[in-house]
Design a protein around this motif. Structure first.
Motif, PDB file in Angstrom:
ATOM      1  N   VAL A   1      42.120  50.436  41.436  1.00 11.81           N
ATOM      2  CA  VAL A   1      43.052  49.854  40.452  1.00 11.81           C
ATOM      3  C   VAL A   1      42.287  48.971  39.471  1.00 11.81           C
ATOM      4  O   VAL A   1      42.468  49.043  38.248  1.00 11.81           O
ATOM      5  N   VAL A   2      41.351  48.161  39.992  1.00 11.97           N
ATOM      6  CA  VAL A   2      40.560  47.266  39.140  1.00 11.97           C
ATOM      7  C   VAL A   2      39.729  48.076  38.137  1.00 11.97           C
ATOM      8  O   VAL A   2      39.719  47.787  36.936  1.00 11.97           O
ATOM      9  N   HIS A   3      39.057  49.123  38.645  1.00  6.02           N
ATOM     10  CA  HIS A   3      38.211  49.924  37.748  1.00  6.02           C
ATOM     11  C   HIS A   3      39.039  50.615  36.666  1.00  6.02           C
ATOM     12  O   HIS A   3      38.634  50.694  35.513  1.00  6.02           O
ATOM     13  N   PHE A   4      40.203  51.125  37.076  1.00  8.51           N
ATOM     14  CA  PHE A   4      41.097  51.763  36.115  1.00  8.51           C
ATOM     15  C   PHE A   4      41.466  50.777  35.015  1.00  8.51           C
ATOM     16  O   PHE A   4      41.493  51.101  33.841  1.00  8.51           O
ATOM     17  N   TRP A   5      41.794  49.585  35.449  1.00  8.67           N
ATOM     18  CA  TRP A   5      42.224  48.553  34.507  1.00  8.67           C
ATOM     19  C   TRP A   5      41.123  48.287  33.471  1.00  8.67           C
ATOM     20  O   TRP A   5      41.378  48.178  32.276  1.00  8.67           O
ATOM     21  N   TYR A   6      39.883  48.212  33.969  1.00  9.93           N
ATOM     22  CA  TYR A   6      38.770  47.976  33.039  1.00  9.93           C
ATOM     23  C   TYR A   6      38.603  49.133  32.054  1.00  9.93           C
ATOM     24  O   TYR A   6      38.196  48.933  30.912  1.00  9.93           O
ATOM     25  N   ILE A   7      38.912  50.352  32.525  1.00  7.64           N
ATOM     26  CA  ILE A   7      38.776  51.509  31.627  1.00  7.64           C
ATOM     27  C   ILE A   7      39.865  51.462  30.553  1.00  7.64           C
ATOM     28  O   ILE A   7      39.608  51.673  29.377  1.00  7.64           O
ATOM     29  N   ILE A   8      41.075  51.155  30.982  1.00  8.70           N
ATOM     30  CA  ILE A   8      42.211  51.188  30.057  1.00  8.70           C
ATOM     31  C   ILE A   8      42.245  49.949  29.164  1.00  8.70           C
ATOM     32  O   ILE A   8      42.526  50.037  27.985  1.00  8.70           O
ATOM     33  N   LYS A   9      41.934  48.794  29.747  1.00  6.92           N
ATOM     34  CA  LYS A   9      41.905  47.564  28.946  1.00  6.92           C
ATOM     35  C   LYS A   9      40.515  46.941  29.058  1.00  6.92           C
ATOM     36  O   LYS A   9      40.297  46.022  29.855  1.00  6.92           O
ATOM     37  N   PRO A  10      39.567  47.489  28.309  1.00  4.79           N
ATOM     38  CA  PRO A  10      38.174  47.039  28.464  1.00  4.79           C
ATOM     39  C   PRO A  10      37.920  45.618  27.939  1.00  4.79           C
ATOM     40  O   PRO A  10      36.867  45.060  28.196  1.00  4.79           O
ATOM     41  N   TYR A  11      38.873  45.079  27.218  1.00  3.91           N
ATOM     42  CA  TYR A  11      38.696  43.712  26.712  1.00  3.91           C
ATOM     43  C   TYR A  11      39.856  42.858  27.223  1.00  3.91           C
ATOM     44  O   TYR A  11      40.767  42.500  26.452  1.00  3.91           O
ATOM     45  N   PRO A  12      39.866  42.541  28.533  1.00 11.16           N
ATOM     46  CA  PRO A  12      41.034  41.848  29.089  1.00 11.16           C
ATOM     47  C   PRO A  12      41.206  40.436  28.550  1.00 11.16           C
ATOM     48  O   PRO A  12      40.209  39.762  28.235  1.00 11.16           O
ATOM     49  N   THR A  13      42.449  40.014  28.441  1.00 10.36           N
ATOM     50  CA  THR A  13      42.737  38.627  28.063  1.00 10.36           C
ATOM     51  C   THR A  13      42.451  37.758  29.298  1.00 10.36           C
ATOM     52  O   THR A  13      42.356  38.291  30.411  1.00 10.36           O
ATOM     53  N   PRO A  14      42.320  36.427  29.140  1.00  8.57           N
ATOM     54  CA  PRO A  14      42.025  35.580  30.302  1.00  8.57           C
ATOM     55  C   PRO A  14      43.020  35.791  31.443  1.00  8.57           C
ATOM     56  O   PRO A  14      42.629  35.837  32.604  1.00  8.57           O
ATOM     57  N   LYS A  15      44.291  35.937  31.086  1.00  7.62           N
ATOM     58  CA  LYS A  15      45.314  36.136  32.109  1.00  7.62           C
ATOM     59  C   LYS A  15      45.077  37.449  32.868  1.00  7.62           C
ATOM     60  O   LYS A  15      45.152  37.510  34.091  1.00  7.62           O
ATOM     61  N   GLN A  16      44.759  38.500  32.108  1.00  6.52           N
ATOM     62  CA  GLN A  16      44.502  39.797  32.737  1.00  6.52           C
ATOM     63  C   GLN A  16      43.247  39.730  33.606  1.00  6.52           C
ATOM     64  O   GLN A  16      43.203  40.279  34.703  1.00  6.52           O
ATOM     65  N   PHE A  17      42.220  39.036  33.089  1.00  3.28           N
ATOM     66  CA  PHE A  17      40.967  38.937  33.841  1.00  3.28           C
ATOM     67  C   PHE A  17      41.194  38.193  35.159  1.00  3.28           C
ATOM     68  O   PHE A  17      40.664  38.574  36.205  1.00  3.28           O
ATOM     69  N   PHE A  18      42.022  37.158  35.116  1.00  7.84           N
ATOM     70  CA  PHE A  18      42.336  36.402  36.332  1.00  7.84           C
ATOM     71  C   PHE A  18      43.026  37.316  37.360  1.00  7.84           C
ATOM     72  O   PHE A  18      42.684  37.298  38.543  1.00  7.84           O
ATOM     73  N   SER A  19      43.952  38.150  36.886  1.00  3.59           N
ATOM     74  CA  SER A  19      44.630  39.090  37.800  1.00  3.59           C
ATOM     75  C   SER A  19      43.631  40.060  38.408  1.00  3.59           C
ATOM     76  O   SER A  19      43.693  40.381  39.596  1.00  3.59           O
ATOM     77  N   LEU A  20      42.680  40.527  37.574  1.00  4.12           N
ATOM     78  CA  LEU A  20      41.680  41.476  38.056  1.00  4.12           C
ATOM     79  C   LEU A  20      40.786  40.846  39.123  1.00  4.12           C
ATOM     80  O   LEU A  20      40.489  41.465  40.147  1.00  4.12           O
ATOM     81  N   VAL A  21      40.368  39.605  38.872  1.00  7.40           N
ATOM     82  CA  VAL A  21      39.518  38.903  39.838  1.00  7.40           C
ATOM     83  C   VAL A  21      40.290  38.732  41.153  1.00  7.40           C
ATOM     84  O   VAL A  21      39.741  38.919  42.238  1.00  7.40           O
ATOM     85  N   THR A  22      41.578  38.426  41.043  1.00  5.64           N
ATOM     86  CA  THR A  22      42.404  38.277  42.258  1.00  5.64           C
ATOM     87  C   THR A  22      42.414  39.594  43.047  1.00  5.64           C
ATOM     88  O   THR A  22      42.233  39.600  44.265  1.00  5.64           O
ATOM     89  N   LEU A  23      42.595  40.704  42.336  1.00 10.92           N
ATOM     90  CA  LEU A  23      42.616  42.005  43.015  1.00 10.92           C
ATOM     91  C   LEU A  23      41.261  42.306  43.673  1.00 10.92           C
ATOM     92  O   LEU A  23      41.199  42.805  44.794  1.00 10.92           O
ATOM     93  N   GLU A  24      40.185  41.964  42.958  1.00  3.52           N
ATOM     94  CA  GLU A  24      38.839  42.184  43.525  1.00  3.52           C
ATOM     95  C   GLU A  24      38.642  41.354  44.788  1.00  3.52           C
ATOM     96  O   GLU A  24      38.063  41.822  45.769  1.00  3.52           O
ATOM     97  N   LEU A  25      39.144  40.118  44.746  1.00  4.68           N
ATOM     98  CA  LEU A  25      39.016  39.245  45.919  1.00  4.68           C
ATOM     99  C   LEU A  25      39.815  39.787  47.104  1.00  4.68           C
ATOM    100  O   LEU A  25      39.330  39.781  48.236  1.00  4.68           O
ATOM    101  N   ILE A  26      41.003  40.294  46.808  1.00  4.21           N
ATOM    102  CA  ILE A  26      41.819  40.873  47.893  1.00  4.21           C
ATOM    103  C   ILE A  26      41.062  42.047  48.526  1.00  4.21           C
ATOM    104  O   ILE A  26      40.956  42.158  49.750  1.00  4.21           O
ATOM    105  N   SER A  27      40.518  42.891  47.659  1.00  4.71           N
ATOM    106  CA  SER A  27      39.761  44.052  48.141  1.00  4.71           C
ATOM    107  C   SER A  27      38.593  43.604  49.017  1.00  4.71           C
ATOM    108  O   SER A  27      38.343  44.158  50.087  1.00  4.71           O
ATOM    109  N   LEU A  28      37.909  42.550  48.571  1.00  2.00           N
ATOM    110  CA  LEU A  28      36.747  42.034  49.310  1.00  2.00           C
ATOM    111  C   LEU A  28      37.161  41.461  50.667  1.00  2.00           C
ATOM    112  O   LEU A  28      36.528  41.732  51.692  1.00  2.00           O
ATOM    113  N   VAL A  29      38.224  40.689  50.661  1.00  2.23           N
ATOM    114  CA  VAL A  29      38.698  40.075  51.918  1.00  2.23           C
ATOM    115  C   VAL A  29      39.057  41.166  52.932  1.00  2.23           C
ATOM    116  O   VAL A  29      38.688  41.089  54.111  1.00  2.23           O
TER     117      VAL A  29
END
Lengths: 112, 327
Positions: free
Chosen positions: B237-265
């Protein structure tokens, strides 16, 4: 696309824009689909039944119309009329239409 | 009259079940009224029916006007990206499986038979179908999420200039990282779920015989594989998001980092609880080398923490890089 086709396409867009306000304006009293088609036609507003029937349902779903089945006649019919929200909406749209009409008249008179 | 029923049926069969009866009743009533109107004007019944139905037009088109929800899975906004991602994914899966196939055949030292080639072609087919199915699934979710958030934005009228995407020339695009990440994640996902035995160490003895020792712990496979899949799904989901929205806004980037952290945990939990690595790998590989066996024991016991540490490091570096770019 020829100039005639372009004019037809623009006219179609213009008519689409006025369809909802036309329909709302004629539903202060109960009407069923075909009676509304005839009523609009008689007043110079031609509308395809295939466009109007689904539109009535959509407007009802949006809360602008309410409907009820009349089963007292030999053919059951679904009648539509304006809801409270629909009346408010029609009032605002009518006022906006007048406003737009004035603006357009001014713009078009400048053209002449 | 049969013609009217056929027309109404041709229309309502395209509609959701809950409105079919209602539309059918109303449409029939309206059609009959229109026919009566024609008959009053002197037209015979058959012609009146034909004229009425023709004036209503193609029943499929009429049905489409009754449906106010989009009838497509992936809309025009995402369609070009969907095609691009599907091509990339298919290419990546084919290359990944081909490389894995050649490595495996080389290590097996067995002649290439029809069964191996058949298995290879079947794996490309099933891998391709699976990966495209995932791509479709994620794009459908994106389409629906976008539609819902668009409607919410319209209602709230909350758009501000902060939400404008960055200009490509000025800021770093995360699309290429997204594409590369997606390719590797999908290859790993497919291999893990369909060809787990390929993750093995091969010992060639007597020049021809080969023994394979699995890298993963097959005994607890069902437990850790589920967590791996969930974690990989978040990652996709994170990678897809980067492909579709390659220039995320701070809010979007924060959501992406949260998803990455969940995946890592999730992956750390999988490693620490279910020990997905084969603890006996080096006992079977080098039974006499106690140092390597002990070292592997350490790796197996702490793999989750190592992954957690490096994962967190990666996420932190990405965040710093994003903030720097933003400034």
């Amino acid at each position: 696309m020829s100039i005639q086709d372009q004019i037809q396409s623009i006219l179609l867009e213009m008519r689409r824009g006025t369809l909802i306000i036309s329909v709302l304006s004629q539903l202060k009293e109960n009407e069923y689909g075909y009676s509304l088609v005839s009523k609009l036609e008689a007043k110079g507003m031609s509308v395809e039944p295939g466009t109007l029937y689904p539109l009535l349902r959509r407007l009802e779903k949006q809360g602008l119309l309410e409907s009820s089945w009349d089963i007292t006649e030999n053919r059951p019919r679904r009648y539509y009329r304006l809801s409270q929200d629909g009346m408010i909406c029609l009032k605002i749209l009518s006022s906006e239409w007048q406003n737009q009409h004035d603006i357009m008249s001014k713009l078009l008179s400048e053209e002449e | 009259m049969k013609l009217i029923e056929r027309y109404v049926y041709a229309c309502i069969r395209h509609l959701p079940k809950n409105i079919r009866d209602d539309v059918s009743q109303e449409l029939t009533s309206e059609i009959e009224t229109m026919i009566d109107e024609h008959k009053v004007n002197g037209t015979n019944e058959r012609e009146a029916i034909q004229m009425t139905l023709e004036s209503l037009g193609d029943p499929k088109q009429l049905a489409s006007q009754y449906i106010d929800k989009p009838t497509y899975l992936i809309g025009p906004l995402y369609y070009p990206t969907f095609i691009m991602v599907s091509k990339i994914v298919l290419l990546a899966v084919t290359i990944g499986l081909t490389v894995a196939f050649f490595v495996r055949t080389f290590l097996q030292t067995q002649p290439i038979g029809y069964s191996i080639v058949g298995e290879y072609l079947a794996s490309i087919f099933s891998g391709g179908v699976q990966s495209v199915a995932w791509v479709v699934f994620i794009f459908v979710l994106l389409e629906r999420a976008d539609d819902a958030s668009f409607k919410k934005e319209i209602t709230a009228n909350s758009w501000s200039v902060d939400q404008l995407p960055e200009l490509p020339a000025l800021k770093k695009s995360l699309r290429s990282e997204g594409i590369v990440g997606l390719i590797f994640t999908l290859i790993f996902f497919i291999l893990l779920n369909t060809r787990l035995e390929w993750f093995s160490a091969f010992i060639i003895s007597n020049g021809t015989q080969s023994t394979s020792i699995p890298m993963f712990n097959l005994a607890s496979k069902n437990d850790w594989l589920l967590l791996f899949n969930v974690s990989l799904l978040f990652s996709v989901v994170v990678h897809f998001w980067y492909i579709i929205k390659p220039y995320p806004t701070p809010k979007q980037f924060f959501s992406l980092v949260t998803l990455e952290l969940i995946s890592l945990v999730i992956i750390v939990i999988a490693f620490q609880i279910y020990s997905p690595l084969n603890p006996e790998l080096f006992i079977q590989l080098t039974p006499t080398n106690q140092t390597l066996i002990d070292l592997w024991g350490q790796v197996v016991g702490n793999a989750g923490w190592y992954i957690g540490f490096f994962g967190l490091l990666g996420i932190t570096l990405d965040s710093i890089s994003y903030i720097k770019n933003k400034r």
